[in-house]
Scaffold this motif. Structure first.
Motif, PDB file in Angstrom:
ATOM      1  N   GLU A 187     -14.054  -3.966  10.077  1.00 12.65           N
ATOM      2  CA  GLU A 187     -13.135  -3.377   9.177  1.00 12.65           C
ATOM      3  C   GLU A 187     -11.640  -3.568   9.830  1.00 12.65           C
ATOM      4  OE1 GLU A 187     -12.252   0.616   6.654  1.00 12.65           O
ATOM      5  OE2 GLU A 187     -13.925   0.546   7.950  1.00 12.65           O
ATOM      6  N   VAL A 188     -10.722  -3.642   9.127  1.00 14.16           N
ATOM      7  CA  VAL A 188      -9.295  -3.969   9.712  1.00 14.16           C
ATOM      8  C   VAL A 188      -8.506  -2.702   8.889  1.00 14.16           C
ATOM      9  CG1 VAL A 188      -7.227  -5.374   9.904  1.00 14.16           C
ATOM     10  CG2 VAL A 188      -9.524  -6.324  10.269  1.00 14.16           C
ATOM     11  N   GLU A 189      -7.733  -2.026   9.652  1.00 16.72           N
ATOM     12  CA  GLU A 189      -6.569  -1.100   9.244  1.00 16.72           C
ATOM     13  C   GLU A 189      -5.453  -1.717   8.829  1.00 16.72           C
ATOM     14  OE1 GLU A 189      -6.201   3.174  10.782  1.00 16.72           O
ATOM     15  OE2 GLU A 189      -4.687   2.230  11.871  1.00 16.72           O
ATOM     16  N   CYS A 190      -4.943  -1.554   7.797  1.00 18.89           N
ATOM     17  CA  CYS A 190      -3.653  -2.174   7.307  1.00 18.89           C
ATOM     18  C   CYS A 190      -2.712  -1.119   6.801  1.00 18.89           C
ATOM     19  CB  CYS A 190      -4.137  -3.299   6.328  1.00 18.89           C
ATOM     20  SG  CYS A 190      -4.742  -4.586   6.830  1.00 18.89           S
ATOM     21  N   ASP A 191      -1.478  -1.050   7.432  1.00 15.89           N
ATOM     22  CA  ASP A 191      -0.480  -0.084   6.562  1.00 15.89           C
ATOM     23  C   ASP A 191       0.589  -0.823   5.791  1.00 15.89           C
ATOM     24  OD1 ASP A 191       1.120  -1.105   8.737  1.00 15.89           O
ATOM     25  OD2 ASP A 191       0.856   0.870   9.974  1.00 15.89           O
ATOM     26  N   ARG A 192       0.472  -2.235   5.703  1.00 15.17           N
ATOM     27  CA  ARG A 192       1.348  -2.912   5.035  1.00 15.17           C
ATOM     28  C   ARG A 192       0.723  -4.119   4.208  1.00 15.17           C
ATOM     29  NH1 ARG A 192       3.454  -3.529  10.297  1.00 15.17           N
ATOM     30  NH2 ARG A 192       3.245  -5.722   9.783  1.00 15.17           N
ATOM     31  N   LEU A 193       1.435  -4.534   3.200  1.00 18.93           N
ATOM     32  CA  LEU A 193       0.793  -5.531   2.230  1.00 18.93           C
ATOM     33  C   LEU A 193       0.905  -6.809   3.173  1.00 18.93           C
ATOM     34  CD1 LEU A 193       2.292  -4.837  -1.002  1.00 18.93           C
ATOM     35  CD2 LEU A 193      -0.012  -4.259  -0.207  1.00 18.93           C
ATOM     36  N   ASP A 194       1.691  -7.236   4.143  1.00 17.49           N
ATOM     37  CA  ASP A 194       1.805  -8.348   4.942  1.00 17.49           C
ATOM     38  C   ASP A 194       0.365  -8.386   5.654  1.00 17.49           C
ATOM     39  OD1 ASP A 194       3.395  -6.485   6.413  1.00 17.49           O
ATOM     40  OD2 ASP A 194       3.164  -8.098   7.786  1.00 17.49           O
ATOM     41  N   GLN A 195       0.161  -7.276   6.344  1.00 20.78           N
ATOM     42  CA  GLN A 195      -1.000  -7.088   6.845  1.00 20.78           C
ATOM     43  C   GLN A 195      -2.282  -7.481   6.277  1.00 20.78           C
ATOM     44  OE1 GLN A 195      -0.423  -3.172   8.681  1.00 20.78           O
ATOM     45  NE2 GLN A 195      -0.066  -4.271  10.758  1.00 20.78           N
ATOM     46  N   VAL A 196      -2.201  -6.980   4.857  1.00 18.60           N
ATOM     47  CA  VAL A 196      -3.424  -7.145   4.227  1.00 18.60           C
ATOM     48  C   VAL A 196      -3.648  -8.744   3.622  1.00 18.60           C
ATOM     49  CG1 VAL A 196      -4.456  -6.812   1.691  1.00 18.60           C
ATOM     50  CG2 VAL A 196      -3.315  -4.949   2.827  1.00 18.60           C
ATOM     51  N   ALA A 197      -2.488  -9.281   3.640  1.00 19.47           N
ATOM     52  CA  ALA A 197      -2.458 -10.632   3.428  1.00 19.47           C
ATOM     53  C   ALA A 197      -2.972 -11.681   4.616  1.00 19.47           C
ATOM     54  CB  ALA A 197      -1.043 -11.309   3.065  1.00 19.47           C
ATOM     55  N   ASP A 239     -14.848  -7.685   6.499  1.00 21.15           N
ATOM     56  CA  ASP A 239     -15.703  -7.165   5.502  1.00 21.15           C
ATOM     57  C   ASP A 239     -15.175  -5.970   4.816  1.00 21.15           C
ATOM     58  OD1 ASP A 239     -18.458  -8.500   6.310  1.00 21.15           O
ATOM     59  OD2 ASP A 239     -17.790  -7.657   8.132  1.00 21.15           O
ATOM     60  N   VAL A 240     -14.265  -5.136   5.512  1.00 23.84           N
ATOM     61  CA  VAL A 240     -13.383  -4.182   4.729  1.00 23.84           C
ATOM     62  C   VAL A 240     -12.058  -4.170   5.251  1.00 23.84           C
ATOM     63  CG1 VAL A 240     -13.869  -1.617   4.375  1.00 23.84           C
ATOM     64  CG2 VAL A 240     -15.729  -2.684   4.761  1.00 23.84           C
ATOM     65  N   ILE A 241     -11.186  -3.736   4.226  1.00 22.93           N
ATOM     66  CA  ILE A 241      -9.822  -3.628   4.620  1.00 22.93           C
ATOM     67  C   ILE A 241      -9.414  -2.126   4.295  1.00 22.93           C
ATOM     68  CG2 ILE A 241      -7.519  -4.055   3.909  1.00 22.93           C
ATOM     69  CD1 ILE A 241      -8.451  -7.078   3.372  1.00 22.93           C
ATOM     70  N   MET A 242      -8.883  -1.592   5.213  1.00 24.64           N
ATOM     71  CA  MET A 242      -8.490  -0.070   5.094  1.00 24.64           C
ATOM     72  C   MET A 242      -6.995   0.098   4.778  1.00 24.64           C
ATOM     73  SD  MET A 242      -8.439   2.960   7.792  1.00 24.64           S
ATOM     74  CE  MET A 242     -10.086   3.446   7.969  1.00 24.64           C
ATOM     75  N   LEU A 243      -6.654   0.705   3.617  1.00 31.19           N
ATOM     76  CA  LEU A 243      -5.430   0.862   3.440  1.00 31.19           C
ATOM     77  C   LEU A 243      -4.927   2.298   4.073  1.00 31.19           C
ATOM     78  CD1 LEU A 243      -5.366  -0.368  -0.262  1.00 31.19           C
ATOM     79  CD2 LEU A 243      -5.206  -1.537   1.734  1.00 31.19           C
ATOM     80  N   ASP A 244      -4.011   2.295   5.052  1.00 31.15           N
ATOM     81  CA  ASP A 244      -3.706   3.448   5.942  1.00 31.15           C
ATOM     82  C   ASP A 244      -2.378   4.068   5.286  1.00 31.15           C
ATOM     83  OD1 ASP A 244      -4.018   5.594   7.940  1.00 31.15           O
ATOM     84  OD2 ASP A 244      -2.734   4.400   8.958  1.00 31.15           O
TER      85      ASP A 244
END
Length: 278
Positions: A193-203, A211-216
């Motif tokens: 799982e990866v923690e992302c706090d910005r949309l560019d990190q989600v990309a 497997d999992v993207i965390m929206l922090d």
């Protein structure tokens, strides 16, 4: 879900902490061969959690006592309902009483609070998750209580999965590098799982096999955009600042999971007592 051997070790610690040298009150007031019978009852509506642990507390302290459950973990009890009955040596029952009550009050409180959050997102696809922000020494029991209340467990411990947070990314240099290094040596059935706090990190995360993207702590609009970006290629979890009054709009963004420590850290203990059997 917990191991009885591990629980016995905890119970030994709890009883040792509470008793000290001896139970002065019980031993100075009550004859050694005196008998008694009590019932544990709910003094408010509760979702039961920890009842098997309470039974084990009495049995662990004095194997000769007789304990009978009237309700199981996960069942709802109305005010006045009897959770268990116990009889035997009076000194033993009174010495173990507080320890047994404490754990049921704590665990049932967590189950109650979890159920409130689960109800708040009813009808959405989102499922409620707990976190690792547990009381030291009580994690397996607090996570069991979450399950009793209808929630799901996140990682049980650091060895349960890879959670790549901002500091891990800073050390590794990028999300891509962090995921690649982890995936190279990770057991094949273990998730990342990866923690992302910005949309560019989600990309960037979507360019990996995460497997999992965390929206922090993302704003609702960004959460909705992130869910669209992911498009089912990974599970999406929302986390950070989750409260009962904010969880419904978050669930409606389309995320798969919502994780919060509030269901454990902010759960009030429920009112449960041990009274003389009639």
């Amino acid at each position: 879900m917990y191991d009885r051997f591990a629980v016995d070790r905890l119970i030994d610690l709890w009883l040792t902490e509470d008793i000290g040298y001896c139970d002065l009150t019980a031993q100075t007031m009550i004859d050694a061969d005196a008998k008694a019978a009590f019932v544990m009852n709910a003094r408010e509506p509760v979702i039961v959690a920890g009842i098997d642990v309470a039974v084990r507390v009495f049995e662990r302290y004095d194997p000769s006592v007789r304990v009978a459950k009237h309700l199981n973990d996960g069942e709802r009890a109305e005010k006045g309902a009897i959770l268990l009955s116990v009889s035997g040596n009076a000194r033993s029952l009174l010495t173990a009483e507080r320890t047994a009550l404490n754990i049921v009050q704590r665990m049932s409180g967590i189950a109650n609070e979890t159920a409130r959050y689960v109800k708040a997102i009813e009808g959405t696809k989102a499922r409620l998750l707990d976190s690792r922000k547990t009381t030291p020494g009580l994690r397996m029991l607090e996570k069991h209580a979450v399950a009793c209340g209808g929630g799901l467990n996140h990682r049980l411990g650091l060895d349960n999965g890879v959670m790549i947070k901002d500091n891990h990314i800073a050390v590794c240099g990028s999300i891509k590098a962090a995921v690649a290094r982890a995936r190279k040596v990770l057991p094949v059935l273990t998730k990342i799982e990866v923690e992302c706090d910005r949309l560019d990190q989600v990309a960037e995360a979507l360019e990996t096999d995460v497997d999992v993207i965390m929206l922090d702590n993302m704003a609702l609009a960004d959460m909705r955009h992130a869910v669209e970006m992911v498009g089912g290629r990974a599970k999406v979890e929302a986390s950070g600042g989750i409260r009962l009054e904010t969880i419904r709009p978050i669930a409606e963004t389309g995320v798969d999971y919502i994780s919060t420590s509030k269901i454990m850290q902010s759960a009030p203990a429920v009112d449960i007592g041990l009274d003389e059997a009639e």
